[in-house]
Every structure is written in C-alpha cells, then in structure tokens.
Design an enzyme around this catalytic site. Sequence first.
Site, PDB file in Angstrom:
ATOM      1  N   HIS A  62       0.813  -1.211   0.000  1.00  0.00           N
ATOM      2  CA  HIS A  62       0.000   0.000   0.000  1.00  0.00           C
ATOM      3  C   HIS A  62       0.850   1.265   0.000  1.00  0.00           C
ATOM      4  CE1 HIS A  62      -2.997  -2.676   2.396  1.00  0.00           C
ATOM      5  NE2 HIS A  62      -3.122  -2.876   1.101  1.00  0.00           N
ATOM      6  N   LYS A  72       5.647   6.283   7.233  1.00  0.00           N
ATOM      7  CA  LYS A  72       5.050   5.362   8.203  1.00  0.00           C
ATOM      8  C   LYS A  72       6.101   4.910   9.200  1.00  0.00           C
ATOM      9  CE  LYS A  72       1.654   3.456   4.994  1.00  0.00           C
ATOM     10  NZ  LYS A  72       1.147   2.243   4.327  1.00  0.00           N
ATOM     11  N   TYR A 132       0.882   1.591  13.679  1.00  0.00           N
ATOM     12  CA  TYR A 132       1.779   2.458  12.920  1.00  0.00           C
ATOM     13  C   TYR A 132       1.261   3.878  12.879  1.00  0.00           C
ATOM     14  CZ  TYR A 132      -1.285   1.199   8.936  1.00  0.00           C
ATOM     15  OH  TYR A 132      -2.355   0.958   8.120  1.00  0.00           O
ATOM     16  N   ASP A 170      -6.386  -6.241  -2.096  1.00  0.00           N
ATOM     17  CA  ASP A 170      -4.988  -6.608  -2.289  1.00  0.00           C
ATOM     18  C   ASP A 170      -4.837  -7.709  -3.340  1.00  0.00           C
ATOM     19  OD1 ASP A 170      -4.263  -4.714  -0.430  1.00  0.00           O
ATOM     20  OD2 ASP A 170      -3.918  -6.150   1.192  1.00  0.00           O
TER      21      ASP A 170
END
Length: 183
Positions: A62, A72, A132, A170
């Site tokens: 992603h 991130k 995250y 996905d």
Amino acid sequence: MQVRSIGLGGVVELVPAKYGDERGYFSETYNKTRLSEHGIDLDFVQDNQSYSARRGVLRGLHYQLEPRAQDKLVRVLKGSIFDVAVDIRRGSPTFGEWVGLELSEGKWNQLLIPKGFAHGFVTLEDHTIVAYKVTDCYSPEHDRGIRFDDPDIGISWPIEADALQLSAKDGTATSLADAEVFE
C-alpha cells in the site's frame, strides 16, 4: 534509541530503549526530539492499528500518492510480522527494489518507511497486532496498491503463496509496471 539503515534510502530500523524490572517494563516508543537528533524530522498525524487472527495474513503493498503521501513508523504490539518496503520512486537508482525485516513484540523494533515506498507485511504468528503512525491522514482518492507477488519486484515472502490470506482489494492490485508511482 538505536537507528540503523537497512539498505534503501531512508528506510531505517529503530529500536527504542526498554527498561524492565520485576513489575514489567517501560519504553519511550516515540520521541520527536530524539528522532530529530538522528535527522528524522516528521510530523505524525494519525495512528493506525491492525489485528490479524491468523498467521499468513498479508496486507499490502500500500501507499498514497502526492500530495497525500505518507511516511510510516511501524511496530508490533503482539506477535510478529515480516515487514516490507518497496522503492516506487521512478527516478531512483533503487526503483523496484525491496527490503524486508522481521518486526516483533520480542525484538521491540520498528521500521520507518518514507514517502515514495510501498509498504506491506505478512503475519508470522496468530493474533498479531500491528500499530503504525503516518504523516498524513488516509485519503481514498490517493490510496494505491501493488501486487504482493509482482515478479518484477520479486519479494521473498517467508510464507508460501497458497497459505496467504489477502483482502479482495490486495488480491486485485496492479503490477508495478502499471502502477501510478512517484515521479
């Protein structure tokens, strides 16, 4: 806090200090000032958390396009993952290359993935929780994905493909060759 480059420009492993005694432990998992001492000066605006019930849950690859691209900072609260960053900066000498690192509750490590990289992970244990931080909020209009099994990238996932569990999104992601990436 230990900071170590793991190969691709800007992708680094962080290991916060952890102080324990008979009661348990204490750790400062994020400190903007300490990170800026290592040249990392980011403003995180959103925290995310995922729970995966089973080993083999794969999330990714992603990323978000500019102007909503995200740095991130990924860590594991429970269990373990194999975490991957793929360079998707078209002009980069490492375009299409990847790095992977095991993150776990026991290792107490984190992975910093800068803008310009796609991110994904696979759980290595049942009941894994991942947290995250990101530097921009989620934007569906800028959200993109690349196939986890794109042969042009060639990620060596530590779990056989037929044992992986993916979301519908996905499972239908595009190849790197056809993806909108960072110019």
